[in-house]
Design a protein around this motif. Structure first.
Motif, PDB file in Angstrom:
ATOM      1  N   SER A 321       9.360  42.129  10.894  1.00 54.46           N
ATOM      2  CA  SER A 321      10.023  41.901   9.613  1.00 54.46           C
ATOM      3  C   SER A 321      10.481  40.460   9.447  1.00 54.46           C
ATOM      4  CB  SER A 321      11.231  42.834   9.482  1.00 54.46           C
ATOM      5  OG  SER A 321      12.175  42.568  10.519  1.00 54.46           O
ATOM      6  N   ASN A 322      10.315  39.669  10.536  1.00 50.17           N
ATOM      7  CA  ASN A 322      10.753  38.265  10.543  1.00 50.17           C
ATOM      8  C   ASN A 322      12.234  38.154  10.214  1.00 50.17           C
ATOM      9  OD1 ASN A 322      10.145  35.589  11.069  1.00 50.17           O
ATOM     10  ND2 ASN A 322       9.878  35.103   8.906  1.00 50.17           N
ATOM     11  N   GLN A 323      13.022  39.062  10.778  1.00 45.83           N
ATOM     12  CA  GLN A 323      14.456  39.077  10.539  1.00 45.83           C
ATOM     13  C   GLN A 323      15.228  38.889  11.840  1.00 45.83           C
ATOM     14  OE1 GLN A 323      15.221  42.822   8.558  1.00 45.83           O
ATOM     15  NE2 GLN A 323      15.066  41.888   6.534  1.00 45.83           N
ATOM     16  N   LEU A 324      16.403  38.272  11.712  1.00 47.49           N
ATOM     17  CA  LEU A 324      17.316  38.131  12.845  1.00 47.49           C
ATOM     18  C   LEU A 324      17.989  39.471  13.091  1.00 47.49           C
ATOM     19  CD1 LEU A 324      18.890  36.335  14.899  1.00 47.49           C
ATOM     20  CD2 LEU A 324      20.545  35.934  13.065  1.00 47.49           C
ATOM     21  N   LEU A 325      17.836  40.000  14.289  1.00 42.59           N
ATOM     22  CA  LEU A 325      18.434  41.289  14.618  1.00 42.59           C
ATOM     23  C   LEU A 325      19.877  41.141  15.081  1.00 42.59           C
ATOM     24  CD1 LEU A 325      15.477  42.979  16.550  1.00 42.59           C
ATOM     25  CD2 LEU A 325      16.197  43.402  14.191  1.00 42.59           C
ATOM     26  N   GLN A 326      20.083  40.263  16.067  1.00 37.79           N
ATOM     27  CA  GLN A 326      21.417  40.070  16.633  1.00 37.79           C
ATOM     28  C   GLN A 326      21.518  38.663  17.199  1.00 37.79           C
ATOM     29  OE1 GLN A 326      23.179  43.673  18.872  1.00 37.79           O
ATOM     30  NE2 GLN A 326      21.000  43.938  19.187  1.00 37.79           N
ATOM     31  N   SER A 327      22.743  38.158  17.283  1.00 34.14           N
ATOM     32  CA  SER A 327      23.015  36.889  17.952  1.00 34.14           C
ATOM     33  C   SER A 327      24.161  37.093  18.932  1.00 34.14           C
ATOM     34  CB  SER A 327      23.389  35.801  16.945  1.00 34.14           C
ATOM     35  OG  SER A 327      22.254  35.324  16.266  1.00 34.14           O
ATOM     36  N   PHE A 328      24.043  36.456  20.081  1.00 35.33           N
ATOM     37  CA  PHE A 328      25.064  36.612  21.115  1.00 35.33           C
ATOM     38  C   PHE A 328      25.497  35.226  21.605  1.00 35.33           C
ATOM     39  CE2 PHE A 328      22.005  40.075  21.354  1.00 35.33           C
ATOM     40  CZ  PHE A 328      22.823  41.172  21.179  1.00 35.33           C
ATOM     41  N   PRO A 329      26.794  34.895  21.493  1.00 38.32           N
ATOM     42  CA  PRO A 329      27.265  33.595  22.006  1.00 38.32           C
ATOM     43  C   PRO A 329      27.179  33.557  23.530  1.00 38.32           C
ATOM     44  CG  PRO A 329      29.118  34.959  21.337  1.00 38.32           C
ATOM     45  CD  PRO A 329      27.877  35.700  20.924  1.00 38.32           C
ATOM     46  N   LEU A 330      26.979  32.355  24.031  1.00 44.06           N
ATOM     47  CA  LEU A 330      26.796  32.194  25.475  1.00 44.06           C
ATOM     48  C   LEU A 330      27.432  30.873  25.876  1.00 44.06           C
ATOM     49  CD1 LEU A 330      25.296  33.276  28.041  1.00 44.06           C
ATOM     50  CD2 LEU A 330      23.355  31.883  27.335  1.00 44.06           C
ATOM     51  N   SER A 331      28.249  30.885  26.900  1.00 43.31           N
ATOM     52  CA  SER A 331      28.850  29.645  27.393  1.00 43.31           C
ATOM     53  C   SER A 331      28.894  29.678  28.908  1.00 43.31           C
ATOM     54  CB  SER A 331      30.258  29.446  26.823  1.00 43.31           C
ATOM     55  OG  SER A 331      31.113  30.491  27.248  1.00 43.31           O
ATOM     56  N   SER A 332      28.781  28.484  29.469  1.00 42.45           N
ATOM     57  CA  SER A 332      28.774  28.395  30.932  1.00 42.45           C
ATOM     58  C   SER A 332      29.391  27.069  31.345  1.00 42.45           C
ATOM     59  CB  SER A 332      27.341  28.504  31.456  1.00 42.45           C
ATOM     60  OG  SER A 332      27.323  28.452  32.863  1.00 42.45           O
ATOM     61  N   GLU A 333      29.969  27.048  32.523  1.00 40.91           N
ATOM     62  CA  GLU A 333      30.596  25.829  33.022  1.00 40.91           C
ATOM     63  C   GLU A 333      30.289  25.662  34.500  1.00 40.91           C
ATOM     64  OE1 GLU A 333      34.899  23.569  32.739  1.00 40.91           O
ATOM     65  OE2 GLU A 333      34.912  25.729  33.093  1.00 40.91           O
ATOM     66  N   PHE A 334      30.039  24.415  34.868  1.00 37.09           N
ATOM     67  CA  PHE A 334      29.866  24.091  36.285  1.00 37.09           C
ATOM     68  C   PHE A 334      30.808  22.945  36.626  1.00 37.09           C
ATOM     69  CE2 PHE A 334      28.020  21.577  39.727  1.00 37.09           C
ATOM     70  CZ  PHE A 334      27.907  22.553  40.704  1.00 37.09           C
ATOM     71  N   GLU A 369      21.970  15.203  34.758  1.00 39.91           N
ATOM     72  CA  GLU A 369      20.865  16.164  34.751  1.00 39.91           C
ATOM     73  C   GLU A 369      21.093  17.258  35.784  1.00 39.91           C
ATOM     74  OE1 GLU A 369      16.077  16.401  35.716  1.00 39.91           O
ATOM     75  OE2 GLU A 369      16.970  14.493  35.124  1.00 39.91           O
ATOM     76  N   GLN A 370      21.559  16.863  36.976  1.00 42.95           N
ATOM     77  CA  GLN A 370      21.835  17.836  38.031  1.00 42.95           C
ATOM     78  C   GLN A 370      22.981  18.760  37.624  1.00 42.95           C
ATOM     79  OE1 GLN A 370      20.083  18.288  40.941  1.00 42.95           O
ATOM     80  NE2 GLN A 370      21.338  20.129  41.193  1.00 42.95           N
ATOM     81  N   MET A 371      23.991  18.214  36.951  1.00 51.62           N
ATOM     82  CA  MET A 371      25.115  19.037  36.504  1.00 51.62           C
ATOM     83  C   MET A 371      24.643  20.109  35.523  1.00 51.62           C
ATOM     84  SD  MET A 371      28.023  18.039  37.937  1.00 51.62           S
ATOM     85  CE  MET A 371      29.269  18.658  36.821  1.00 51.62           C
ATOM     86  N   VAL A 372      23.753  19.712  34.589  1.00 51.43           N
ATOM     87  CA  VAL A 372      23.221  20.676  33.629  1.00 51.43           C
ATOM     88  C   VAL A 372      22.419  21.746  34.355  1.00 51.43           C
ATOM     89  CG1 VAL A 372      21.686  21.002  31.653  1.00 51.43           C
ATOM     90  CG2 VAL A 372      23.204  19.020  31.729  1.00 51.43           C
ATOM     91  N   TYR A 373      21.619  21.309  35.306  1.00 47.78           N
ATOM     92  CA  TYR A 373      20.784  22.263  36.052  1.00 47.78           C
ATOM     93  C   TYR A 373      21.641  23.234  36.863  1.00 47.78           C
ATOM     94  CZ  TYR A 373      17.464  24.173  39.379  1.00 47.78           C
ATOM     95  OH  TYR A 373      16.720  25.030  40.142  1.00 47.78           O
ATOM     96  N   ASP A 374      22.744  22.727  37.408  1.00 49.22           N
ATOM     97  CA  ASP A 374      23.583  23.565  38.272  1.00 49.22           C
ATOM     98  C   ASP A 374      24.294  24.683  37.516  1.00 49.22           C
ATOM     99  OD1 ASP A 374      22.903  22.310  40.618  1.00 49.22           O
ATOM    100  OD2 ASP A 374      24.556  20.873  40.556  1.00 49.22           O
ATOM    101  N   THR A 375      24.293  24.612  36.198  1.00 54.58           N
ATOM    102  CA  THR A 375      24.842  25.723  35.417  1.00 54.58           C
ATOM    103  C   THR A 375      23.860  26.891  35.341  1.00 54.58           C
ATOM    104  OG1 THR A 375      23.956  24.874  33.324  1.00 54.58           O
ATOM    105  CG2 THR A 375      26.167  24.148  33.955  1.00 54.58           C
ATOM    106  N   GLY A 376      22.635  26.671  35.821  1.00 50.26           N
ATOM    107  CA  GLY A 376      21.549  27.644  35.645  1.00 50.26           C
ATOM    108  C   GLY A 376      21.846  29.040  36.140  1.00 50.26           C
ATOM    109  N   GLU A 377      22.388  29.177  37.352  1.00 50.25           N
ATOM    110  CA  GLU A 377      22.623  30.504  37.911  1.00 50.25           C
ATOM    111  C   GLU A 377      23.627  31.290  37.075  1.00 50.25           C
ATOM    112  OE1 GLU A 377      21.064  32.204  40.328  1.00 50.25           O
ATOM    113  OE2 GLU A 377      19.702  30.497  40.239  1.00 50.25           O
ATOM    114  N   ASP A 378      24.669  30.607  36.599  1.00 48.80           N
ATOM    115  CA  ASP A 378      25.660  31.289  35.764  1.00 48.80           C
ATOM    116  C   ASP A 378      25.045  31.671  34.418  1.00 48.80           C
ATOM    117  OD1 ASP A 378      28.397  32.159  35.187  1.00 48.80           O
ATOM    118  OD2 ASP A 378      28.420  30.508  33.750  1.00 48.80           O
ATOM    119  N   LEU A 379      24.231  30.773  33.851  1.00 50.94           N
ATOM    120  CA  LEU A 379      23.559  31.069  32.593  1.00 50.94           C
ATOM    121  C   LEU A 379      22.638  32.279  32.742  1.00 50.94           C
ATOM    122  CD1 LEU A 379      22.619  27.542  31.195  1.00 50.94           C
ATOM    123  CD2 LEU A 379      24.071  29.229  30.080  1.00 50.94           C
TER     124      LEU A 379
END
Length: 394
Positions: A321-334, A369-379
């Motif tokens: 249907s090309n429609q947005l079904l749901q949106s979920f906020p996501l936040s992470s910190e390292f 760049e490493q700081m952004v990558y290190d958030t990966g596991e939590d994300l």
């Protein structure tokens, strides 16, 4: 003697309770459970007089269970409903299984009547084979009929029928091939990709990690996630990981200086009484005690700190249907943190759990760049939680 009598009385009471429970099951129509209870109690010392109640109960429960099952089969045969073939097949299996359960116990004696308990066994092999063949043919035909539609739910039902067919009659016709087809056509395919709405570059390896769904441990029979679209697949849904904002704090080194005082043990000394004389023990030796003194240390503490916060959202899109079904906020910190310290004075004045800081030194701050990558596991953990709690199709 009293102890033996009490144990015997207890045994009789337990046996009586067991027989009464079996009788209650029989009276309430739970014949197979009554049979299981009786069989369990007759596996040892089956010919003892105290076990006679179980033999009578087993004889009656077996007869009633058999009569009930045969009546059910007759009713099903008169209905001639193909959808009931599985039930008929399972009843024949039950009749046969019940007999096999008793064979190892036979013969069972009824002492008062001077005879063996009667369990009229039948050979159900032909009925089992005939009902299985009829059921297999029905499952195959019904699956093909379901697969003649364009409804994914029908393909899933067809898959379940074919899976059961393969269990009772392995390699039936082209059943395995049809299973693969029904699995493919009954699955929901989800295209997963990322969007970067920030003014920073997202590390490629972080994107690859987030899109590697084989590491998420998701166990969804009917949903397939692809990070790279494949030819020949008409995708049903899209899942977009939108990076909205990335904030990386400046590199910080905070210093603080403080003094610690503590009473410590510094060897031993002779015990002196109020008159200034040495105190002796019963053997005439001088009594030695801990020499306690005040110690002071000046500590110079350094704290390296850098943090990274990522805010994102997960969008579920229905491609049909090309429609947005749901949106979920996501936040992470390292957070990167390194604490080290030097001192002047007696370090024993500091807390014991602080010693490790004296062995540490300044380290190089991780790159942005490493700081952004290190958030990966939590994300990844949070993305998995969102997917687990919120399926595309209810």
């Amino acid at each position: 003697m009293k102890k033996i009598t009490l144990l015997l009385l207890l045994f009789i009471l337990v046996s009586a309770c067991g027989a009464k429970q079996t009788q209650n099951l029989l009276n309430s129509g739970n014949y197979d459970q009554a049979i299981d209870n009786a069989v369990s109690n007759l596996r040892t010392n089956k010919d003892k007089k105290s076990k006679q109640d179980y033999v009578y109960l087993l004889e009656e429960a077996f007869a009633k269970a058999k009569e009930r099952d045969l009546n059910a089969i007759n009713m099903l045969a008169k209905e001639a409903n193909p959808a009931q073939l599985e039930k008929m097949y399972n009843i024949y299996l039950q009749l046969n299984s019940r007999q096999e359960k008793l064979k190892s116990l036979l013969p069972l004696k009824l002492l008062k009547e001077g005879r063996n308990a009667i369990f009229p066994f039948e050979n159900y092999n032909d009925q089992i084979i005939d009902s299985k063949n009829a059921l297999s043919a029905y499952l195959y035909a019904n699956a093909k009929k379901l697969m003649g539609t364009s409804d994914k739910m029908n393909y899933r039902k067809a898959y379940d029928d074919l899976d059961y067919l393969n269990q009772i009659t392995p390699n039936y016709k082209n059943g395995l091939q049809l299973m693969e087809e029904s699995k493919f056509k009954g699955s929901d395919y989800v295209s997963v990709y990322t969007k970067n709405e920030t003014n920073m570059i997202i590390p490629v390896r972080l994107q690859n990690d987030l899109l590697d769904f084989s590491t998420y441990g998701l166990n969804d029979k009917w949903t397939v996630y692809h990070s790279n679209k494949q030819k020949g697949i008409d995708y049903d849904y899209g899942m977009i990981i939108n990076f909205r904002q990335i904030y990386i704090s400046p590199e910080q080194i905070k210093e603080r200086e403080f003094v610690k005082e503590r009473v410590i043990k510094d060897g031993v000394k002779k015990l002196i009484d109020a008159n200034g004389k040495e105190v002796l023990d019963e053997k005439g030796k001088v009594v030695m005690v801990d020499n306690m003194r005040n110690a002071t240390v000046r500590i110079y503490e350094f704290r390296q700190f850098k943090s990274c916060q990522i805010s994102a959202k997960i969008d579920y899109i229905n491609f049909r249907s090309n429609q947005l079904l749901q949106s979920f906020p996501l936040s992470s910190e390292f957070i990167f943190e390194n604490i080290y310290a030097t001192y002047k004075g007696d370090k024993r004045a500091s807390d014991d759990n602080y010693y490790s800081y004296f062995d540490r030194r300044v380290v190089t701050f991780p790159s942005s760049e490493q700081m952004v990558y290190d958030t990966g596991e939590d994300l990844k953990a949070k993305i998995k939680d969102i997917i687990t709690r919120n399926r595309f199709r209810n």
